[in-house]
Scaffold this active site. Structure first.
Site, short mmCIF file in Angstrom:
data_model
loop_
_atom_site.label_atom_id
_atom_site.label_comp_id
_atom_site.label_asym_id
_atom_site.label_seq_id
_atom_site.Cartn_x
_atom_site.Cartn_y
_atom_site.Cartn_z
N LEU A 1 14.07 -47.75 35.47
CA LEU A 1 14.43 -47.52 34.39
C LEU A 1 13.54 -47.00 33.37
O LEU A 1 12.45 -47.70 33.25
CB LEU A 1 15.37 -48.31 33.82
CG LEU A 1 16.88 -48.83 34.70
CD1 LEU A 1 17.48 -50.04 34.12
CD2 LEU A 1 17.73 -47.62 34.89
N ASP A 2 13.83 -46.12 32.54
CA ASP A 2 12.75 -45.72 31.43
C ASP A 2 12.61 -46.84 30.61
O ASP A 2 13.59 -47.51 30.45
CB ASP A 2 13.33 -44.59 30.63
CG ASP A 2 13.56 -43.30 31.48
OD1 ASP A 2 12.94 -43.07 32.43
OD2 ASP A 2 14.46 -42.70 30.79
N LYS A 3 11.55 -46.86 29.85
CA LYS A 3 11.22 -47.91 28.84
C LYS A 3 12.32 -48.00 27.70
O LYS A 3 12.90 -49.03 27.52
CB LYS A 3 9.78 -47.46 28.06
CG LYS A 3 9.39 -48.47 27.07
CD LYS A 3 7.97 -48.09 26.80
CE LYS A 3 7.38 -49.24 25.74
NZ LYS A 3 6.01 -48.90 25.21
#
Ligand code: URA
Length: 244
Positions: free
Chosen positions: A112-114
């Protein structure tokens, strides 16, 4: 008959991140390792590595960590990165520190993106990891997206078409399902895991995702009581739900 694997105690504990083999030998001599409540002083001893070992072995009075083959469900908070190497806060910081030294290593199943929150799985089981992320398995992932601008009503058909080509790619996206929650909020279910996929899908419609949260992966959802940053180990029945 099923053959039970055996391991030297020092090798097993070292692979679980408790310390070097020498450190394990010192701890055992000091009485810090027990098996069935009796001190285990000789770490060169081979013991059967049975599933009940964590209930029978204690390290400094604490139950042994889970054996290899663990699957962790984490509610990923905002601002943490799914990487072993990058600077800044990492999702691995949320787990016990010694788990960073486990072999085989624990890795996130996909990323998952930051700036994305929600359901994240981690495992030390490479086969499981590949089965979950394989596009051939079509494991569904559902994201709640909050958008900068109102939906214009064309997004559902475009995402479902199997024709949407993201910028810089040469293969269209597999069909995805959109469920509109409000003018600026939607649930999007995808079966692939391309780079920044959901953000880029909405960008392709001229919109911008402001908040992104993964709610579901296969048949798994986050328990209501699980706050951001909290995690739990999955049971075999829960692991099976991934492919349900
Ligand atoms: N799609 C994105 O754009 N970001 C994520 O973190 C996951 C899916």
């Amino acid at each position: 008959m099923v053959k039970v694997p055996t391991s030297r105690v020092d090798k097993l504990l070292s692979s679980m991140g408790y310390g070097s083999r020498n450190e394990m030998a010192r701890l055992a001599r000091a009485g810090g390792i027990t098996l069935d409540a009796a001190p285990l002083r000789d770490v060169s001893k081979r013991i059967p590595v049975t599933p009940d070992l964590p209930a029978r072995m204690k390290i400094d009075g604490e139950a042994l960590d889970p054996l290899a083959g663990l699957v962790i469900l984490l509610n990923k908070p905002l601002g943490m990165t799914c990487s072993h190497k990058e600077d800044g806060p990492l999702v691995y910081d949320l787990l016990p520190a010694r788990w960073r030294r486990r072999e085989p290593a624990i890795s996130t199943i996909g990323r998952l993106d930051k700036q994305t929150t929600g359901l994240l799985l981690l495992t030390d089981d490479g086969d499981l990891l590949h089965r979950v992320i394989s596009p051939r398995r079509h494991v569904k992932k559902t994201y709640r997206a909050k958008l900068a601008r109102p939906l214009d009503g064309t997004e559902g058909a475009l995402f479902a078409s199997g024709q949407l080509m993201l910028e810089g790619e040469d293969k269209p996206l597999a069909p995805a399902e959109l469920a509109v929650v409000s003018a600026t909020e939607a649930l999007l279910t995808v079966t692939e895991g391309r780079y920044h996929q959901v953000r880029r899908m909405f960008a392709a419609t001229g919109n911008h995702v402001e908040d992104l949260h993964r709610e579901r992966l296969g048949g798994l959802t986050l328990p209501d009581a699980m706050a951001p940053g909290q995690w739990k180990l999955l049971t075999d029945a829960e692991i099976a739900l991934i492919f349900a």
